[in-house]
Design a protein around this motif. Structure first.
Motif, mmCIF file in Angstrom:
data_model
loop_
_atom_site.group_PDB
_atom_site.id
_atom_site.type_symbol
_atom_site.label_atom_id
_atom_site.label_comp_id
_atom_site.label_asym_id
_atom_site.label_seq_id
_atom_site.Cartn_x
_atom_site.Cartn_y
_atom_site.Cartn_z
ATOM 1 N N ILE A 1 45.981 37.976 52.729
ATOM 2 C CA ILE A 1 46.308 39.256 52.123
ATOM 3 C C ILE A 1 45.368 39.451 50.941
ATOM 4 O O ILE A 1 45.216 38.561 50.105
ATOM 5 N N VAL A 2 44.705 40.610 50.879
ATOM 6 C CA VAL A 2 43.736 40.887 49.814
ATOM 7 C C VAL A 2 44.421 41.706 48.722
ATOM 8 O O VAL A 2 44.866 42.834 48.965
ATOM 9 N N VAL A 3 44.486 41.126 47.523
ATOM 10 C CA VAL A 3 45.180 41.753 46.398
ATOM 11 C C VAL A 3 44.162 42.053 45.294
ATOM 12 O O VAL A 3 43.486 41.150 44.803
ATOM 13 N N GLY A 4 44.054 43.311 44.903
ATOM 14 C CA GLY A 4 43.176 43.692 43.805
ATOM 15 C C GLY A 4 43.834 43.394 42.472
ATOM 16 O O GLY A 4 44.888 43.960 42.153
ATOM 17 N N HIS A 5 43.225 42.508 41.697
ATOM 18 C CA HIS A 5 43.772 42.126 40.400
ATOM 19 C C HIS A 5 43.679 43.299 39.417
ATOM 20 O O HIS A 5 42.589 43.703 39.019
ATOM 21 N N ARG A 6 44.823 43.886 39.092
ATOM 22 C CA ARG A 6 44.903 45.079 38.240
ATOM 23 C C ARG A 6 44.128 46.255 38.847
ATOM 24 O O ARG A 6 43.684 47.158 38.146
ATOM 25 N N GLY A 7 43.960 46.241 40.157
ATOM 26 C CA GLY A 7 43.221 47.298 40.852
ATOM 27 C C GLY A 7 41.832 46.844 41.214
ATOM 28 O O GLY A 7 41.620 45.684 41.570
ATOM 29 N N VAL A 8 40.860 47.750 41.116
ATOM 30 C CA VAL A 8 39.447 47.406 41.333
ATOM 31 C C VAL A 8 38.770 47.555 39.975
ATOM 32 O O VAL A 8 38.234 48.610 39.626
ATOM 33 N N ILE A 9 38.793 46.481 39.202
ATOM 34 C CA ILE A 9 38.507 46.596 37.773
ATOM 35 C C ILE A 9 37.028 46.680 37.426
ATOM 36 O O ILE A 9 36.694 47.017 36.283
ATOM 37 N N ASN B 1 44.560 48.412 35.598
ATOM 38 C CA ASN B 1 45.953 48.841 35.468
ATOM 39 C C ASN B 1 46.105 50.345 35.282
ATOM 40 O O ASN B 1 46.973 50.808 34.522
ATOM 41 N N THR B 2 45.280 51.119 35.977
ATOM 42 C CA THR B 2 45.399 52.577 35.942
ATOM 43 C C THR B 2 45.491 53.117 37.362
ATOM 44 O O THR B 2 45.109 52.438 38.325
ATOM 45 N N LEU B 3 45.951 54.338 37.488
ATOM 46 C CA LEU B 3 46.043 54.961 38.813
ATOM 47 C C LEU B 3 44.697 55.030 39.531
ATOM 48 O O LEU B 3 44.625 54.750 40.736
ATOM 49 N N PRO B 4 43.593 55.390 38.845
ATOM 50 C CA PRO B 4 42.303 55.382 39.543
ATOM 51 C C PRO B 4 41.942 54.003 40.099
ATOM 52 O O PRO B 4 41.351 53.901 41.183
ATOM 53 N N ALA B 5 42.292 52.935 39.391
ATOM 54 C CA ALA B 5 41.998 51.580 39.864
ATOM 55 C C ALA B 5 42.817 51.249 41.107
ATOM 56 O O ALA B 5 42.322 50.604 42.040
ATOM 57 N N PHE B 6 44.067 51.691 41.144
ATOM 58 C CA PHE B 6 44.911 51.434 42.303
ATOM 59 C C PHE B 6 44.503 52.327 43.478
ATOM 60 O O PHE B 6 44.530 51.894 44.634
ATOM 61 N N ALA C 1 41.516 50.832 45.082
ATOM 62 C CA ALA C 1 41.895 49.665 45.876
ATOM 63 C C ALA C 1 42.384 50.085 47.260
ATOM 64 O O ALA C 1 42.034 49.475 48.280
ATOM 65 N N HIS C 2 43.185 51.136 47.288
ATOM 66 C CA HIS C 2 43.673 51.644 48.571
ATOM 67 C C HIS C 2 42.524 52.167 49.424
ATOM 68 O O HIS C 2 42.436 51.867 50.623
ATOM 69 N N GLU C 3 41.637 52.941 48.812
ATOM 70 C CA GLU C 3 40.489 53.479 49.536
ATOM 71 C C GLU C 3 39.600 52.367 50.094
ATOM 72 O O GLU C 3 39.042 52.490 51.189
ATOM 73 N N MET C 4 39.481 51.299 49.355
ATOM 74 C CA MET C 4 38.620 50.182 49.728
ATOM 75 C C MET C 4 39.190 49.377 50.885
ATOM 76 O O MET C 4 38.456 48.681 51.595
ATOM 77 N N GLY C 5 40.507 49.443 51.043
ATOM 78 C CA GLY C 5 41.144 48.688 52.117
ATOM 79 C C GLY C 5 41.953 47.498 51.665
ATOM 80 O O GLY C 5 42.347 46.653 52.483
ATOM 81 N N PRO D 1 37.789 42.478 44.965
ATOM 82 C CA PRO D 1 38.321 42.616 46.321
ATOM 83 C C PRO D 1 37.293 43.144 47.303
ATOM 84 O O PRO D 1 37.368 42.867 48.495
ATOM 85 N N ASP D 2 36.294 43.910 46.803
ATOM 86 C CA ASP D 2 35.251 44.414 47.691
ATOM 87 C C ASP D 2 34.454 43.269 48.319
ATOM 88 O O ASP D 2 34.132 43.300 49.513
ATOM 89 N N THR D 3 34.145 42.248 47.526
ATOM 90 C CA THR D 3 33.411 41.101 48.048
ATOM 91 C C THR D 3 34.218 40.359 49.097
ATOM 92 O O THR D 3 33.703 39.980 50.161
ATOM 93 N N LEU D 4 35.494 40.173 48.836
ATOM 94 C CA LEU D 4 36.362 39.478 49.801
ATOM 95 C C LEU D 4 36.530 40.297 51.071
ATOM 96 O O LEU D 4 36.439 39.767 52.191
ATOM 97 N N LEU D 5 36.717 41.604 50.937
ATOM 98 C CA LEU D 5 36.897 42.457 52.104
ATOM 99 C C LEU D 5 35.628 42.479 52.958
ATOM 100 O O LEU D 5 35.701 42.432 54.197
#
Length: 333
Positions: A64-72, A78-83, A86-90, A325-329
């Motif tokens: 499971i790929v979890v973005g730490h505080r989003g895509v920082i 820890n903001t809506l754009p970061a989350f 993360a969703h857009e990235m997969g 998370p981009d590198t892991l994905l």
């Protein structure tokens, strides 16, 4: 251990709030001080974890790929754009931190360490604690562009706003994004649980904490299990270092998962946790500390590079919480 937070300052006139801090959390700061005093002898992470090197895919199961505080590295943590990114990235999920403000609002913010819980000094240059503010006050806070924790572009820092937890849950409900919700500040367990229940997101949220008493409070409020034996509300015990009584501690609070620092996820330990019927996650440190690890501590990980992820995956851990998370994905694609 009991400690007092006085508006994150030594001013005797400040409002005093008291909370209980588990020994696992306080040991984090002790270990950091100890590390800086030791002579560092670089080693291979694969050897530390007792797994094959990154050249071998001993475990190819997708974590499971979890973005730490989003895509920082792209958006303010820890903001809506970061989350949203993360969703857009997969990403399958994001990790976030929650505090309860004095007005009763729950907000998403990281804050300081246990000695200055919720401190705004490092992040905002303000000598106060976020839990002592109202939401209107928190919303007006300006983040420090030179804070080393912030690794996104400067304009993202400058224009960032602290979100309410409700806003994030609304986004999660719309998108199906899973949330690893860390109960960071005092007083957060019950209101966070009730809010998640209100949004009907118990299947999408895992409540985590370094404080075992917070997890116990959640479990006492929601002790039920599904027909398959799994908890209706998932909780995760977070650990910086691994205590000798790890399994006794998590069993005492009936945790669903154990989330360990990436370089303590030995194969033997992960296998034992799985045999006990609990889930696992490996969490990576903040970007400045990962740079230190990759240059001073471990010779085979790079700065959150693919080889690090494969080594950690070789332990059999089920989820990885990463700043990149981009590198892991891309590696998993």
């Amino acid at each position: 251990m009991i400690y007092e937070s006085k508006n994150c300052s030594d001013d005797d006139s400040s409002t005093t709030s008291t909370t209980t801090i588990s020994s696992s959390t306080s040991s984090f700061w002790e270990s950091v001080q100890h590390e800086t005093q030791q002579q560092v002898i670089p080693k291979k992470l694969a050897s530390v974890l007792g797994v094959k090197s990154y050249n071998f895919k001993a475990n190819s199961k997708r974590p499971i790929v979890v973005g730490h505080r989003g895509v920082i590295f792209e958006e303010m943590e820890n903001t809506l754009p970061a989350f949203r990114r993360a969703h857009e990235m997969g990403c399958d999920a994001v990790e976030l931190d929650v505090f309860l403000l004095k007005c009763g609002s729950l907000v998403v913010f990281h804050g300081g360490g246990p000695e200055k819980l919720g401190s705004l000094e490092e992040h905002c240059g303000v000598n106060r604690c976020i839990q002592d503010l109202t939401y209107d006050e928190a919303r007006e806070l300006k983040m420090k562009e030179d804070c080393e924790e912030f690794v996104c572009p400067k304009d993202k820092i400058r224009n960032s706003k602290i979100p309410r937890l409700e806003e994030v849950l609304e986004f999660a409900k719309e998108t199906g994004l899973k949330i690893y919700l860390e109960l960071k500040g005092p007083g957060t367990p019950e209101p966070s649980l009730r809010l998640v229940e209100r949004y009907g997101l118990l299947d999408q949220v895992i409540f985590s904490s370094f404080h075992m008493e917070s997890l116990k409070e959640v479990r006492d409020l929601q002790p039920g299990r599904k027909s398959n034996g799994k908890h209706e509300v998932l909780t995760a015990a977070l650990f910086e270092d691994v205590p000798s009584d790890l399994y006794e501690r998590v069993s005492a609070v009936d945790a669903s998962e154990i989330h360990l620092r990436y370089d303590t996820c030995s194969k033997e330990r992960i296998d034992t946790i799985h045999r006990m019927g609990m889930g696992t996650l490996a969490w990576l440190k903040s970007p400045p500390l990962m740079i230190r690890d990759s240059t001073e501590w471990y010779t085979d990980i790079g700065n959150e590079e693919e080889k690090l992820f494969q080594i950690v995956m070789n332990s059999g851990v089920q989820a990885i919480c990463t700043n990149r998370p981009d590198t892991l994905l891309n590696y998993l694609a």
